[in-house]
Scaffold this active site. Sequence first.
Site, PDB file in Angstrom:
ATOM      1  CG  HIS A  56     -57.517  58.391 123.589  1.00  0.00           C
ATOM      2  ND1 HIS A  56     -57.657  56.946 123.775  1.00  0.00           N
ATOM      3  CD2 HIS A  56     -58.196  58.963 124.424  1.00  0.00           C
ATOM      4  CE1 HIS A  56     -58.377  56.945 124.920  1.00  0.00           C
ATOM      5  NE2 HIS A  56     -58.793  57.901 125.525  1.00  0.00           N
ATOM      6  CD  GLU A  58     -53.683  55.415 120.369  1.00  0.00           C
ATOM      7  OE1 GLU A  58     -53.637  54.139 121.178  1.00  0.00           O
ATOM      8  OE2 GLU A  58     -54.028  56.147 121.228  1.00  0.00           O
ATOM      9  CB  CYS A  86     -58.353  52.205 124.524  1.00  0.00           C
ATOM     10  SG  CYS A  86     -58.799  53.715 123.445  1.00  0.00           S
ATOM     11  CB  CYS A  89     -57.021  53.973 119.928  1.00  0.00           C
ATOM     12  SG  CYS A  89     -57.512  55.590 120.751  1.00  0.00           S
TER      13      CYS A  89
END
Length: 162
Positions: A56, A58, A86, A89
């Site tokens: 992801h 992040e 999410c 993260c």
Amino acid sequence: MKIISEDEKYMKEALKQAKKAYDLGEVPIGCVIVRDGKIIARGYNRRNTDKNTLSHAEISAIRKASKVVGDWRLEGCQMYVTLEPCQMCAGALVQSRIDRVVIGCMSPKSGCAGSVLNLLQMEEFNHQVEIKSGVLEEACAAILTEFFVHLRERNAMEAGDH
């Protein structure tokens, strides 16, 4: 001429990262991490490209920022991210001790900075993250909408080919 805020300036940089994900055919999510007025790390979604759940935007940016800072603690840093984090993260943000997260648009189905849950500000954890949302919200939402419209069109065409 409209003077843009510092938050808008850095969100534009996060949007540039989201465009990189878009160009790879990934869900276009991007982020940057800022410390002392300088971008120290950038990240964008590469989950399908890397075939890795952890890829992801992040997580990638946190990993890079930790190398720059030389510590897992990212105190004194701010993250600018185009879509609400999410649960994975959001947990990483709390663990990293990042000070503040600026969010472009919220994610009503999976966001964990206030939409589904707010993991960033739970009193039970030993760190809470300041949240600001809605920065360049229209632009952040538009790139996601465009991506999913094109994805549905492509899927419909491929389904029609068989």
